[in-house]
Design a protein around this motif. Structure first.
Motif, PDB file in Angstrom:
ATOM      1  N   SER A 197       0.818  -1.223   0.000  1.00  0.00           N
ATOM      2  CA  SER A 197       0.000   0.000   0.000  1.00  0.00           C
ATOM      3  C   SER A 197       0.846   1.265   0.000  1.00  0.00           C
ATOM      4  CB  SER A 197      -0.937   0.011   1.212  1.00  0.00           C
ATOM      5  OG  SER A 197      -0.213   0.254   2.416  1.00  0.00           O
ATOM      6  N   THR A 198       2.121   1.142   0.327  1.00  0.00           N
ATOM      7  CA  THR A 198       3.032   2.283   0.321  1.00  0.00           C
ATOM      8  C   THR A 198       3.395   2.709  -1.099  1.00  0.00           C
ATOM      9  OG1 THR A 198       3.995   1.384   2.346  1.00  0.00           O
ATOM     10  CG2 THR A 198       5.236   3.116   1.241  1.00  0.00           C
ATOM     11  N   PHE A 199       3.321   1.749  -2.031  1.00  0.00           N
ATOM     12  CA  PHE A 199       3.923   1.953  -3.344  1.00  0.00           C
ATOM     13  C   PHE A 199       2.900   1.996  -4.474  1.00  0.00           C
ATOM     14  CE2 PHE A 199       6.864  -0.396  -0.594  1.00  0.00           C
ATOM     15  CZ  PHE A 199       7.911   0.511  -0.548  1.00  0.00           C
ATOM     16  N   GLN A 200       3.279   2.665  -5.545  1.00  0.00           N
ATOM     17  CA  GLN A 200       2.465   2.696  -6.761  1.00  0.00           C
ATOM     18  C   GLN A 200       2.499   1.318  -7.422  1.00  0.00           C
ATOM     19  OE1 GLN A 200       4.563   5.648  -8.983  1.00  0.00           O
ATOM     20  NE2 GLN A 200       4.208   7.281  -7.484  1.00  0.00           N
ATOM     21  N   LYS A 201       1.444   0.986  -8.139  1.00  0.00           N
ATOM     22  CA  LYS A 201       1.420  -0.272  -8.875  1.00  0.00           C
ATOM     23  C   LYS A 201       2.378  -0.176 -10.052  1.00  0.00           C
ATOM     24  CE  LYS A 201      -3.257  -1.645  -7.596  1.00  0.00           C
ATOM     25  NZ  LYS A 201      -4.616  -2.010  -8.079  1.00  0.00           N
ATOM     26  N   GLY A 202       3.139  -1.259 -10.260  1.00  0.00           N
ATOM     27  CA  GLY A 202       4.120  -1.267 -11.341  1.00  0.00           C
ATOM     28  C   GLY A 202       4.604  -2.672 -11.634  1.00  0.00           C
ATOM     29  N   ASN A 203       5.822  -2.797 -12.092  1.00  0.00           N
ATOM     30  CA  ASN A 203       6.371  -4.094 -12.475  1.00  0.00           C
ATOM     31  C   ASN A 203       6.837  -4.927 -11.287  1.00  0.00           C
ATOM     32  OD1 ASN A 203       5.990  -3.558 -15.242  1.00  0.00           O
ATOM     33  ND2 ASN A 203       7.934  -2.432 -15.339  1.00  0.00           N
ATOM     34  N   LEU A 204       7.014  -4.275 -10.145  1.00  0.00           N
ATOM     35  CA  LEU A 204       7.468  -4.977  -8.945  1.00  0.00           C
ATOM     36  C   LEU A 204       6.348  -5.051  -7.919  1.00  0.00           C
ATOM     37  CD1 LEU A 204      11.027  -3.437  -8.363  1.00  0.00           C
ATOM     38  CD2 LEU A 204      10.372  -5.318  -9.866  1.00  0.00           C
ATOM     39  N   ARG A 205       6.386  -6.080  -7.090  1.00  0.00           N
ATOM     40  CA  ARG A 205       5.453  -6.169  -5.978  1.00  0.00           C
ATOM     41  C   ARG A 205       6.132  -6.884  -4.817  1.00  0.00           C
ATOM     42  NH1 ARG A 205       2.712 -11.184  -5.408  1.00  0.00           N
ATOM     43  NH2 ARG A 205       3.163 -12.660  -7.081  1.00  0.00           N
ATOM     44  N   ILE A 206       5.546  -6.742  -3.646  1.00  0.00           N
ATOM     45  CA  ILE A 206       6.114  -7.327  -2.426  1.00  0.00           C
ATOM     46  C   ILE A 206       5.231  -8.469  -1.953  1.00  0.00           C
ATOM     47  CG2 ILE A 206       6.734  -6.876  -0.022  1.00  0.00           C
ATOM     48  CD1 ILE A 206       7.171  -3.932  -0.891  1.00  0.00           C
ATOM     49  N   ARG A 207       5.880  -9.543  -1.514  1.00  0.00           N
ATOM     50  CA  ARG A 207       5.150 -10.669  -0.921  1.00  0.00           C
ATOM     51  C   ARG A 207       5.777 -10.972   0.442  1.00  0.00           C
ATOM     52  NH1 ARG A 207       5.111 -15.801  -4.551  1.00  0.00           N
ATOM     53  NH2 ARG A 207       7.312 -15.924  -3.901  1.00  0.00           N
ATOM     54  N   ILE A 208       4.923 -11.035   1.455  1.00  0.00           N
ATOM     55  CA  ILE A 208       5.389 -11.349   2.812  1.00  0.00           C
ATOM     56  C   ILE A 208       4.672 -12.601   3.304  1.00  0.00           C
ATOM     57  CG2 ILE A 208       5.657 -10.546   5.190  1.00  0.00           C
ATOM     58  CD1 ILE A 208       5.657  -7.715   4.207  1.00  0.00           C
ATOM     59  N   ARG A 209       5.426 -13.476   3.957  1.00  0.00           N
ATOM     60  CA  ARG A 209       4.841 -14.690   4.518  1.00  0.00           C
ATOM     61  C   ARG A 209       5.056 -14.673   6.032  1.00  0.00           C
ATOM     62  NH1 ARG A 209       6.361 -20.236   5.560  1.00  0.00           N
ATOM     63  NH2 ARG A 209       8.552 -19.672   5.192  1.00  0.00           N
ATOM     64  N   ILE A 210       3.951 -14.656   6.773  1.00  0.00           N
ATOM     65  CA  ILE A 210       4.031 -14.697   8.239  1.00  0.00           C
ATOM     66  C   ILE A 210       3.399 -15.962   8.808  1.00  0.00           C
ATOM     67  CG2 ILE A 210       4.151 -12.195   8.539  1.00  0.00           C
ATOM     68  CD1 ILE A 210       1.156 -12.212   9.202  1.00  0.00           C
ATOM     69  N   GLU A 211       2.823 -16.791   7.945  1.00  0.00           N
ATOM     70  CA  GLU A 211       2.214 -18.044   8.397  1.00  0.00           C
ATOM     71  C   GLU A 211       2.499 -19.160   7.391  1.00  0.00           C
ATOM     72  OE1 GLU A 211       0.854 -18.696  11.189  1.00  0.00           O
ATOM     73  OE2 GLU A 211       0.304 -16.745  12.038  1.00  0.00           O
ATOM     74  N   GLU A 212       2.674 -20.375   7.907  1.00  0.00           N
ATOM     75  CA  GLU A 212       2.706 -21.543   7.033  1.00  0.00           C
ATOM     76  C   GLU A 212       1.327 -21.723   6.408  1.00  0.00           C
ATOM     77  OE1 GLU A 212       5.440 -22.784   6.382  1.00  0.00           O
ATOM     78  OE2 GLU A 212       6.752 -22.453   8.104  1.00  0.00           O
ATOM     79  N   GLU A 213       1.246 -22.472   5.321  1.00  0.00           N
ATOM     80  CA  GLU A 213       0.010 -22.555   4.547  1.00  0.00           C
ATOM     81  C   GLU A 213      -1.186 -22.994   5.387  1.00  0.00           C
ATOM     82  OE1 GLU A 213      -2.226 -21.588   1.585  1.00  0.00           O
ATOM     83  OE2 GLU A 213      -0.051 -21.297   1.566  1.00  0.00           O
ATOM     84  N   LYS A 214      -1.011 -23.981   6.261  1.00  0.00           N
ATOM     85  CA  LYS A 214      -2.141 -24.474   7.066  1.00  0.00           C
ATOM     86  C   LYS A 214      -2.631 -23.448   8.077  1.00  0.00           C
ATOM     87  CE  LYS A 214      -1.163 -29.430   6.729  1.00  0.00           C
ATOM     88  NZ  LYS A 214      -0.843 -30.665   7.483  1.00  0.00           N
ATOM     89  N   GLN A 215      -1.742 -22.525   8.470  1.00  0.00           N
ATOM     90  CA  GLN A 215      -2.095 -21.494   9.452  1.00  0.00           C
ATOM     91  C   GLN A 215      -2.400 -20.143   8.810  1.00  0.00           C
ATOM     92  OE1 GLN A 215      -2.497 -22.375  12.633  1.00  0.00           O
ATOM     93  NE2 GLN A 215      -1.926 -24.459  12.029  1.00  0.00           N
ATOM     94  N   ASN A 216      -2.444 -20.115   7.487  1.00  0.00           N
ATOM     95  CA  ASN A 216      -2.654 -18.871   6.755  1.00  0.00           C
ATOM     96  C   ASN A 216      -4.147 -18.547   6.704  1.00  0.00           C
ATOM     97  OD1 ASN A 216      -2.126 -16.600   5.176  1.00  0.00           O
ATOM     98  ND2 ASN A 216      -2.138 -17.769   3.265  1.00  0.00           N
ATOM     99  N   THR A 217      -4.673 -18.047   7.830  1.00  0.00           N
ATOM    100  CA  THR A 217      -6.110 -17.848   8.000  1.00  0.00           C
ATOM    101  C   THR A 217      -6.437 -16.390   8.307  1.00  0.00           C
ATOM    102  OG1 THR A 217      -5.990 -18.297  10.376  1.00  0.00           O
ATOM    103  CG2 THR A 217      -6.338 -20.197   8.894  1.00  0.00           C
ATOM    104  N   LYS A 218      -7.723 -16.056   8.221  1.00  0.00           N
ATOM    105  CA  LYS A 218      -8.181 -14.724   8.611  1.00  0.00           C
ATOM    106  C   LYS A 218      -7.989 -14.512  10.108  1.00  0.00           C
ATOM    107  CE  LYS A 218     -11.705 -14.265   4.988  1.00  0.00           C
ATOM    108  NZ  LYS A 218     -13.152 -14.121   4.711  1.00  0.00           N
ATOM    109  N   ALA A 219      -8.193 -15.564  10.871  1.00  0.00           N
ATOM    110  CA  ALA A 219      -8.022 -15.460  12.322  1.00  0.00           C
ATOM    111  C   ALA A 219      -6.589 -15.065  12.685  1.00  0.00           C
ATOM    112  CB  ALA A 219      -8.393 -16.780  12.993  1.00  0.00           C
ATOM    113  N   ASN A 220      -5.604 -15.614  11.966  1.00  0.00           N
ATOM    114  CA  ASN A 220      -4.212 -15.271  12.261  1.00  0.00           C
ATOM    115  C   ASN A 220      -3.831 -13.886  11.744  1.00  0.00           C
ATOM    116  OD1 ASN A 220      -3.345 -17.380  13.851  1.00  0.00           O
ATOM    117  ND2 ASN A 220      -2.840 -18.689  12.100  1.00  0.00           N
TER     118      ASN A 220
END
Length: 371
Positions: A197-220
């Motif tokens: 949300s800090t950056f303009q849309k372009g050719n680059l994007r950021i991906r962050i992982r804070i949960e393993e797939e099984k724990q990747n929930t709305k609750a977390n």
């Protein structure tokens, strides 16, 4: 914001008052000795200057002090049944007092949004209860003792806001108001969305992982957000930062912020190592990621900021350091950031909470969590 100096009109009135007082004293006491008069004059200068310096509070003006002091939500008398450990009794739909509080905050910030209660609180309440029950024992104990109420609403003007509760002039806990509509992503998507949300849309994007797939929930996702907001409450109740109730707030000589923050929005690193930092604005889409990422993320690795969000301001420095400590150190969960070009990583980094530059902050956080 800069501290204001003493104005000239006040200074003239101040010395005029001194001269008048001395003249009256000389008449009444029939003082004959010029030496005594001179000494008395110096004494009065010292007394008045000392009195004025004590009255003049150091730090930057705090526009939220009146809102926090005046809202009924800041008074412990408005909270009953806190001895219960049942979180269902602490979750409320938006009421008039909470609405008035948010409207006042939005007025100060220049936002036009006005929140409303959500239509189906039971669904959101279920997710919220999962988030609260999943906390570790140390964190859950702190939450039970200091998080007095959680309000849920729509159209807040942000993901969440926090408030402080006082008893006999002492800050003892707080409350959080959450926007249900903005919290509709799973954990990894939510934090990636926030970073982008800090950056303009372009050719680059950021991906962050804070949960393993099984724990990747709305609750977390909600759990992470709650911990950040709770960090603001801890900052107040544990006297980590300047009080949110003070007319002026100063970070000078506060251990957690030493050599990192000059004031709420000015860092010691702004003129040297991290010159781009003052231009970073979350939810603004104002910067080009392609043009600036090399000035931001590789530099971030060499700063005492564990995350980019912790570099937003001094208050978020503590709140995001707290959630980072709980998430990475205490719970040993992942926190990995990648910058992608055409879906291929060109840069990777982790959360900086474990680095040597945050040793002082880690010790303070460890002490809080060991209570």
């Amino acid at each position: 914001m800069k501290c204001k100096s003493i104005s000239h009109p006040f200074s003239f009135r101040f010395f005029a008052m001194q001269r008048k007082i001395l003249f009256v004293l000389a008449q009444v006491l029939h003082i004959q000795s010029r030496m005594f008069l001179c000494r008395l004059f110096v004494l009065f200068i010292l007394i008045f200057e000392t009195f004025y310096s004590c009255k003049e509070e150091a730090g930057d003006p705090n526009p939220y002090a009146d809102v926090l002091s005046s809202t009924p939500l800041s008074k412990i008398e408005n909270y009953v049944g806190l001895e219960s450990r049942d979180w269902s009794s602490r979750i409320y739909n938006l009421d008039k007092q909470a609405l008035d509080y948010v409207n006042e905050l939005n007025r100060v910030d220049g936002f036009t949004e006005s929140p409303s209660p959500i239509k189906n609180i039971d669904t959101f309440k279920s997710i919220l209860l999962d988030s609260l029950s999943s906390q570790t024992l140390q964190v859950r104990s702190l939450l039970e003792n200091k998080l007095f109420r959680i309000y849920v609403c729509e159209n807040l003007g942000g993901s969440a806001v926090t408030g402080i509760v006082r008893k006999e002039g002492k800050s003892i806990g707080g409350f959080v108001i959450l926007d249900a509509n903005t919290l509709n992503r799973n954990a990894n998507d939510w934090i990636s969305y926030k970073e982008n949300s800090t950056f303009q849309k372009g050719n680059l994007r950021i991906r962050i992982r804070i949960e393993e797939e099984k724990q990747n929930t709305k609750a977390n996702a909600l759990r992470y957000i709650l911990l950040h907001e709770f960090g603001h409450i801890l900052s107040e109740t544990e006297n980590i930062g300047p009080s949110f109730f003070s007319a002026k707030r100063s970070y000078t000589n506060l251990e957690f912020y030493k050599e990192v923050w000059k004031s709420e929005k000015v860092s010691y690193l702004d003129d040297s190592l991290f010159t781009v930092r003052p231009r970073i604005r979350f939810y603004s889409g104002s910067l080009s990621l392609e043009d600036n990422w090399e000035k931001i993320y590789p530099v971030l690795l060499n700063t005492p900021f564990p995350t980019l969000y912790s570099a937003a301001n001094a208050d978020d420095f503590f709140a995001d350091s707290f959630v980072s400590y709980v998430h990475v150190v205490l719970e040993k969960k992942p926190w990995e950031l990648e910058i992608l070009k055409n879906d291929k990583p060109i840069f990777k980094m982790g959360n900086g909470i474990t680095t040597d530059s945050l040793e002082v902050q880690r010790k303070i956080l460890e002490k809080i969590l060991s209570q």
